[in-house]
Motif scaffolding. Structure first.
Motif, short mmCIF file in Angstrom:
data_model
loop_
_atom_site.label_atom_id
_atom_site.label_comp_id
_atom_site.label_asym_id
_atom_site.label_seq_id
_atom_site.Cartn_x
_atom_site.Cartn_y
_atom_site.Cartn_z
N MET A 243 -3.89 0.85 -7.58
CA MET A 243 -2.65 0.84 -8.40
C MET A 243 -2.91 0.10 -9.71
SD MET A 243 1.12 -0.47 -7.27
CE MET A 243 1.07 0.29 -5.67
N ASN A 244 -2.50 0.71 -10.85
CA ASN A 244 -2.78 0.04 -12.12
C ASN A 244 -1.81 -1.13 -12.36
OD1 ASN A 244 -0.40 1.02 -13.34
ND2 ASN A 244 -1.38 2.95 -13.80
N PRO A 245 -2.21 -2.08 -13.25
CA PRO A 245 -1.40 -3.30 -13.43
C PRO A 245 0.03 -3.03 -13.91
CG PRO A 245 -3.55 -3.54 -14.45
CD PRO A 245 -3.47 -2.13 -14.00
N ALA A 246 0.22 -2.00 -14.73
CA ALA A 246 1.57 -1.69 -15.22
C ALA A 246 2.51 -1.30 -14.08
CB ALA A 246 1.50 -0.56 -16.24
N ASN A 247 1.98 -0.46 -13.16
CA ASN A 247 2.77 -0.05 -12.00
C ASN A 247 3.04 -1.23 -11.08
OD1 ASN A 247 3.15 2.58 -12.67
ND2 ASN A 247 1.48 3.36 -11.41
N MET A 248 2.02 -2.10 -10.94
CA MET A 248 2.17 -3.29 -10.08
C MET A 248 3.28 -4.19 -10.64
SD MET A 248 0.53 -3.98 -7.40
CE MET A 248 0.68 -5.27 -6.21
N GLN A 249 3.28 -4.34 -11.97
CA GLN A 249 4.31 -5.17 -12.62
C GLN A 249 5.70 -4.57 -12.40
OE1 GLN A 249 4.17 -5.27 -16.85
NE2 GLN A 249 5.48 -7.05 -17.01
N GLN B 121 0.87 -1.18 0.00
CA GLN B 121 0.00 0.00 0.00
C GLN B 121 0.91 1.23 0.00
OE1 GLN B 121 -3.35 0.12 -0.13
NE2 GLN B 121 -3.51 -2.09 -0.20
N LEU B 122 1.18 1.73 -1.19
CA LEU B 122 2.17 2.81 -1.29
C LEU B 122 1.53 4.18 -1.53
CD1 LEU B 122 4.77 0.99 -3.52
CD2 LEU B 122 5.01 1.53 -1.13
N LEU B 123 0.20 4.25 -1.52
CA LEU B 123 -0.45 5.52 -1.87
C LEU B 123 -0.31 6.54 -0.74
CD1 LEU B 123 -3.67 4.20 -3.59
CD2 LEU B 123 -1.66 5.17 -4.68
N THR C 216 4.05 5.87 -7.09
CA THR C 216 3.01 6.63 -6.40
C THR C 216 2.87 8.06 -6.93
OG1 THR C 216 4.62 7.23 -4.73
CG2 THR C 216 3.23 5.34 -4.25
N GLY C 217 3.82 8.50 -7.76
CA GLY C 217 3.76 9.87 -8.27
C GLY C 217 4.41 10.88 -7.34
N HIS C 218 5.01 10.39 -6.25
CA HIS C 218 5.71 11.29 -5.31
C HIS C 218 7.20 11.29 -5.62
CE1 HIS C 218 1.94 10.57 -3.25
NE2 HIS C 218 2.20 11.56 -2.46
N GLU C 219 7.55 11.61 -6.87
CA GLU C 219 8.96 11.51 -7.27
C GLU C 219 9.84 12.52 -6.55
OE1 GLU C 219 8.27 11.86 -11.37
OE2 GLU C 219 8.10 9.71 -11.68
N ALA C 220 9.30 13.73 -6.35
CA ALA C 220 10.11 14.76 -5.70
C ALA C 220 10.41 14.38 -4.25
CB ALA C 220 9.38 16.09 -5.76
#
Lengths: 162, 106
Positions: free
Chosen positions: B1-7, A114-116, B58-62
């Protein structure tokens, strides 16, 4: 994804070579190679600033530190090298089995991460995050840098001759 | 979480586990002080990779980058102090072998 996989395999092989090679100098070079490969992966995952840090500090500075330390120590004699090689072979035979067992155990655990985290829009700019959201980290970094500097000064100080 | 990110997470996660095992094993079996530090470095590399991947997914790259930069600073200082200790021990014992360090005096 294919390029990522190739780089990941290269990263694993270079870290294995770093650990398994007999020569300490080759080990230090292998570590620099591992850092460089990690930098490529970080660039591909859009972490450019962190990648620059990784390349300059880990592949550059730390490798120089290791090579300097190795040059300050004396090399092994021929008899010591032969004895050492036998011991090393005996020590590393279990490594592939441990990797396989770790993989099997982790696959049996069925981990669902759970990384959100909330509001990623606030954290688009790394400069904003570093200076405004994680400013306490910067304070920690300064303290750690000073600790390192003083630690090295104390360690390298010469004994006073009477 | 979408399947591509999960992979992506699973693929990178597997390699992170392999890197960690290599590093931990190196630290556990070696008697050489410099090689122990190198093993520690490999463990830190695995952690760095995992943080970057988690930030990317998660989109928290920064946020992930700021954590990685902090980690790199700590890593550099740790290794600097570590090699200083190694040089000090080598001057005292004349060897890099951990088994020859049996004296806590001094």
């Amino acid at each position: 994804m294919l390029i990522d996989l190739v780089i990941l395999f290269a990263l694993t092989l270079s870290s294995l070579w770093t650990v398994m090679t007999r020569s300490l100098l080759r080990s230090a070079i292998g570590l620099a190679l591992t850092s460089a490969l990690l930098t490529i992966l970080m660039f591909r995952l859009n972490s450019t600033l962190a990648a620059v840090f990784e390349l300059s500090v880990c592949a550059g500075l730390i490798s120089v530190l290791f090579v300097s330390t190795i040059s300050l120590t004396h090399p092994l004699t021929r008899e010591e090298i032969i004895k050492h090689m036998r011991e090393r072979r005996a020590r590393f035979w279990a490594l592939p089995f441990i990797i396989i067992i770790a993989g099997i155990v982790l696959s049996l655990l069925h981990i669902k991460p759970q990384l959100l985290l909330p509001s990623p829009e606030m954290e688009k700019d790394v400069r904003n995050v570093m200076w405004n959201l994680r400013d306490i980290d910067l304070l920690g970094q300064i303290i750690i840098l000073l600790t390192g500097a003083f630690g090295v000064l104390i360690l390298f100080k010469e004994r006073i001759k009477k | 979480m979408n399947p591509a990110n999960m992979q992506l997470l699973w693929v990178f996660g597997m390699f992170v586990v392999v890197l960690s095992v290599i590093g931990i094993y190196c630290v556990l079996v070696t008697y050489n002080l410099i090689r122990a530090l190198i093993g520690l470095e490999i463990i830190i590399k695995a952690v760095t990779l995992m943080i970057v991947v988690a930030g990317h997914i998660t989109g928290h790259e920064a946020l992930a980058q700021s954590l990685v930069i902090t980690l790199i600073v700590i890593e550099a200082v740790m290794i600097t102090v570590g090699v200083g200790i190694v040089v000090g021990i080598t001057r005292h014992t004349g060897s890099l072998d951990l088994r020859k360090i049996s004296n806590l005096k001094g």
